[in-house]
Scaffold this active site. Structure first.
Site, PDB file in Angstrom:
ATOM      1  N   GLU A  58      31.403  40.914  31.699  1.00 62.24           N
ATOM      2  CA  GLU A  58      32.305  42.073  32.020  1.00 62.24           C
ATOM      3  C   GLU A  58      33.699  41.608  32.007  1.00 62.24           C
ATOM      4  O   GLU A  58      34.456  42.585  32.403  1.00 62.24           O
ATOM      5  CB  GLU A  58      31.933  42.201  33.719  1.00 62.24           C
ATOM      6  CG  GLU A  58      32.143  41.123  34.531  1.00 62.24           C
ATOM      7  CD  GLU A  58      31.232  39.887  34.677  1.00 62.24           C
ATOM      8  OE1 GLU A  58      30.202  39.808  33.490  1.00 62.24           O
ATOM      9  OE2 GLU A  58      30.945  39.180  35.514  1.00 62.24           O
ATOM     10  N   LYS A  98      40.047  53.481  41.843  1.00 59.95           N
ATOM     11  CA  LYS A  98      41.482  54.290  41.841  1.00 59.95           C
ATOM     12  C   LYS A  98      41.775  54.920  40.553  1.00 59.95           C
ATOM     13  O   LYS A  98      42.118  56.068  40.367  1.00 59.95           O
ATOM     14  CB  LYS A  98      42.782  53.281  42.076  1.00 59.95           C
ATOM     15  CG  LYS A  98      44.223  53.902  42.323  1.00 59.95           C
ATOM     16  CD  LYS A  98      44.055  54.731  43.811  1.00 59.95           C
ATOM     17  CE  LYS A  98      45.612  55.006  43.875  1.00 59.95           C
ATOM     18  NZ  LYS A  98      45.652  55.460  45.328  1.00 59.95           N
ATOM     19  N   ASP A 142      45.135  60.067  46.723  1.00 57.75           N
ATOM     20  CA  ASP A 142      43.852  60.223  47.157  1.00 57.75           C
ATOM     21  C   ASP A 142      43.496  61.273  48.124  1.00 57.75           C
ATOM     22  O   ASP A 142      42.793  62.217  47.907  1.00 57.75           O
ATOM     23  CB  ASP A 142      43.511  58.925  48.078  1.00 57.75           C
ATOM     24  CG  ASP A 142      43.826  57.553  47.213  1.00 57.75           C
ATOM     25  OD1 ASP A 142      43.891  57.785  45.790  1.00 57.75           O
ATOM     26  OD2 ASP A 142      43.804  56.802  47.626  1.00 57.75           O
ATOM     27  N   CYS A 184      25.202  35.075  34.894  1.00 61.87           N
ATOM     28  CA  CYS A 184      25.741  33.707  35.725  1.00 61.87           C
ATOM     29  C   CYS A 184      24.912  33.281  36.718  1.00 61.87           C
ATOM     30  O   CYS A 184      23.504  32.998  36.401  1.00 61.87           O
ATOM     31  CB  CYS A 184      27.188  33.801  35.996  1.00 61.87           C
ATOM     32  SG  CYS A 184      27.820  32.179  36.532  1.00 61.87           S
ATOM     33  N   TYR A 185      25.233  33.290  37.969  1.00 62.92           N
ATOM     34  CA  TYR A 185      24.347  33.107  38.931  1.00 62.92           C
ATOM     35  C   TYR A 185      23.276  33.714  38.977  1.00 62.92           C
ATOM     36  O   TYR A 185      21.713  33.365  39.348  1.00 62.92           O
ATOM     37  CB  TYR A 185      25.098  33.295  40.358  1.00 62.92           C
ATOM     38  CG  TYR A 185      24.079  32.740  41.577  1.00 62.92           C
ATOM     39  CD1 TYR A 185      24.188  31.494  42.012  1.00 62.92           C
ATOM     40  CD2 TYR A 185      23.580  33.655  42.306  1.00 62.92           C
ATOM     41  CE1 TYR A 185      23.354  30.864  43.024  1.00 62.92           C
ATOM     42  CE2 TYR A 185      23.078  33.194  43.592  1.00 62.92           C
ATOM     43  CZ  TYR A 185      22.855  31.753  43.867  1.00 62.92           C
ATOM     44  OH  TYR A 185      22.042  31.600  45.096  1.00 62.92           O
ATOM     45  N   GLY A 214      27.936  34.204  41.181  1.00 66.50           N
ATOM     46  CA  GLY A 214      28.323  34.377  42.460  1.00 66.50           C
ATOM     47  C   GLY A 214      28.614  32.501  42.704  1.00 66.50           C
ATOM     48  O   GLY A 214      28.281  31.775  41.439  1.00 66.50           O
ATOM     49  N   HIS A 224      30.373  35.629  31.198  1.00 70.84           N
ATOM     50  CA  HIS A 224      30.439  36.948  32.015  1.00 70.84           C
ATOM     51  C   HIS A 224      30.945  37.895  30.827  1.00 70.84           C
ATOM     52  O   HIS A 224      31.988  38.042  30.455  1.00 70.84           O
ATOM     53  CB  HIS A 224      31.678  36.580  32.875  1.00 70.84           C
ATOM     54  CG  HIS A 224      31.502  36.013  34.018  1.00 70.84           C
ATOM     55  ND1 HIS A 224      30.710  36.435  35.283  1.00 70.84           N
ATOM     56  CD2 HIS A 224      31.207  34.595  34.425  1.00 70.84           C
ATOM     57  CE1 HIS A 224      30.649  35.467  36.082  1.00 70.84           C
ATOM     58  NE2 HIS A 224      30.535  34.410  35.607  1.00 70.84           N
TER      59      HIS A 224
END
Ligand code: XMP
Length: 511
Positions: A170, A367, A226, A81-82, A54, A168
């Protein structure tokens, strides 16, 4: 019970990526805003908690705080991180403020044993985005990695199963990020990779069946992936008690209505009402040139027709919608511009006076996961990889007034674009590719004669989320082929131009 990881969002731009990576590893994950109380998280019965990054500074004005109850749930915690700084601060470590941010790649050196590092080389490249840093880890924690600028780049307390990294894992730029996250999920938390699309389909079908019983559901089909996936899932669950409505607004692409009919009625036997309302839409659009007016007219007319058609069905209790996960995340980061830009994307909205409960079977999915469900359901490739198509259809690609004649020209030109993009293999490489009919005529020469005819613009863009886009560098031969075919085959067109603008400052559509 299937594995579940709860991600607490402290506002990082990349929180969604944490959820994506965890799901890609086969474990279901949900993002919750950072003000969610630990008690509520406990009720969700997660097997692990991840604290995101963050932009704030721990303890700063309006900085989100850690609910320490999250550390008492008895499940492993990973701070990123944060999230790492929050853990350090809450458990008695030492932080240092910094006015400057470290942003970009860094060389991580592993300095201590840690299950996160299983299979990770001693030196590896990671991606950083932080200002503050941890100077000393809390008592009971060991420092397990450093970088040239950080003495404490990662810390671990295996007894309490709390782990934290300053970088990070990710993002793709962290070379071993996937391995580290998988180590957390499978070695530290001992989770099973049980989030698969077939288990998802099974569960959603079962839940919908239980929820709806022998009552009735309506669903507005747009022809896009969708709403089609929603309809096919619910059809599996409740068969003919699902009533689908597809409104032909006269603004669809060539062959679209027939395609919907073939797939959903002929092949899948859905209870589908195709309403030909093209005359009503086109008569209301007569003389209208302003794009926003076009959108409003189309939106209102859609609602009116949907309302009329649904009244013909006896006793409807539910409305099914293709809402996706990014639309529902109640997180700090989702309050950004994406929320605003999405607002015009829904198929016209809902009749507000309809007292229906919502069924949103795709609420949990991103998606790309919807595409996997579509494959699981056996939907054809052309549906699975369909490019986005705007709700107001071709009306915003016929610049100026929308008439039957002008629509016919655009439809024919657009069909050539679609055909050639598919045949060349470029259809799936780009975000969107289409033709636009310009509100002007230009001079040309055909045979011995002078012509004065329409111009088609070819618009093809690359994008990941439609918020920004760049014009696609299509091979010149492909552009030449499309242009040649349009000018030769579409009567009334004597010129094709290629749009070389990016978004921003342009937009993807021309109106
Ligand atoms: P723009 O033109 O804003 O488009 O760069 C971004 C994405 O949104 C689609 N788009 C719409 N979709 N209703 C929709 O359902 C609309 O009014 C609309 N306008 C644009 C566009 O095709 C692109 O994918």
């Amino acid at each position: 019970m299937p594995s579940k990881v709860i991600i607490i969002d402290y506002g990082s731009q990349v929180t969604q990526l944490i959820a994506r990576r965890v799901r890609e590893a086969g474990v279901y994950s949900e993002i919750h805003a950072c003000d969610v109380p630990a008690e509520k998280v406990k009720a969700m019965r997660p097997q692990a908690v991840i604290l995101s990054g963050g932009p704030a500074s721990v303890g700063g004005k309006d900085a989100p705080a850690l609910d320490k109850g999250l550390l008492e749930l008895g499940v492993p915690v990973l701070g990123i991180c944060y999230g790492m700084q929050l853990l350090a601060d809450a458990l008695g470590g030492q932080l240092a403020r910094s006015e400057t941010r470290e942003y970009g790649p860094a060389e991580l050196t592993l300095t201590g044993d840690c299950q996160l590092w299983d299979g990770v080389p001693e030196a590896t490249r990671v991606w950083m985005s932080h200002g503050d840093k941890v100077m000393a880890p809390p008592a009971g924690f060991e420092t397990v990695a450093r970088t040239p600028t950080l003495d404490v780049a990662a810390m671990a307390c295996p007894e309490r199963r709390i782990f934290a990294v300053q970088f990070h894992p990710e993002v793709h730029h962290t070379e071993e990020g996937e391995t580290m996250l998988r180590n957390f999920l499978f070695k530290i938390c001992g989770l099973a990779p049980d989030w698969t699309m077939s288990s998802f389909v099974e569960r959603v079908v079962r839940e919908a069946r239980e929820k709806v019983g022998d009552r009735h559901v309506i669903c507005a089909l747009s022809g896009g992936i969708d709403s089609t996936v929603v309809a096919v899932l619910l059809h599996r669950a409740i068969g003919k008690n699902l009533h689908c409505i597809f409104v032909d607004n006269g603004l669809l692409r060539q062959g679209e209505v027939e395609e919907v009919r073939r797939l959903l009625i002929d092949n899948l036997d859905l209870n589908l009402n195709i309403v030909d309302a093209s005359e009503r839409f086109l008569s209301r659009l007569q003389g209208v040139e302003d794009p926003e007016k076009k959108r409003k007219i189309i939106g209102h007319t859609f609602i009116e027709i949907f309302d009329e058609e649904s009244k013909k069905i006896e006793q409807v209790d539910f409305l099914a919608q293709g809402t996706l996960y990014p639309d529902v995340i109640e997180s700090v980061s989702s309050k950004g511009p994406s929320a605003v830009i999405k607002s015009h994307h829904n198929v016209g909205g809902l009749p507000e006076n309809m007292k229906l409960s919502l069924i949103e079977p795709l609420r949990e999915l991103f998606k790309d996961e919807v595409r996997k469900v579509a494959v699981e359901l056996g939907l054809p490739e052309s549906m699975v990889w369909r490019q986005p198509f705007p709700g107001p259809g071709l009306s915003i690609r016929v610049l100026g007034e929308v008439t039957k004649e002008r629509l016919a020209i655009l439809r024919r030109a657009d069909a050539i674009v679609q055909e050639e993009m598919r045949a060349s293999g470029w259809y799936r490489k780009v975000w969107q590719g289409f033709a636009v009919l310009l509100p002007l005529k230009t001079v040309g020469v055909m045979g011995d004669g002078r012509t004065y005819e329409h111009v088609i613009a070819l618009r093809v863009v690359d994008s990941v989320d439609a918020m920004t886009a760049d014009w696609s560098r299509l091979p010149c031969d492909l552009v030449a082929k499309i242009s040649g075919r349009i000018i030769n085959e579409v009567a009334g067109v004597n010129r094709v131009v290629y749009d070389v603008s990016s978004k921003p400052p342009s937009t993807i559509e021309w109106e």
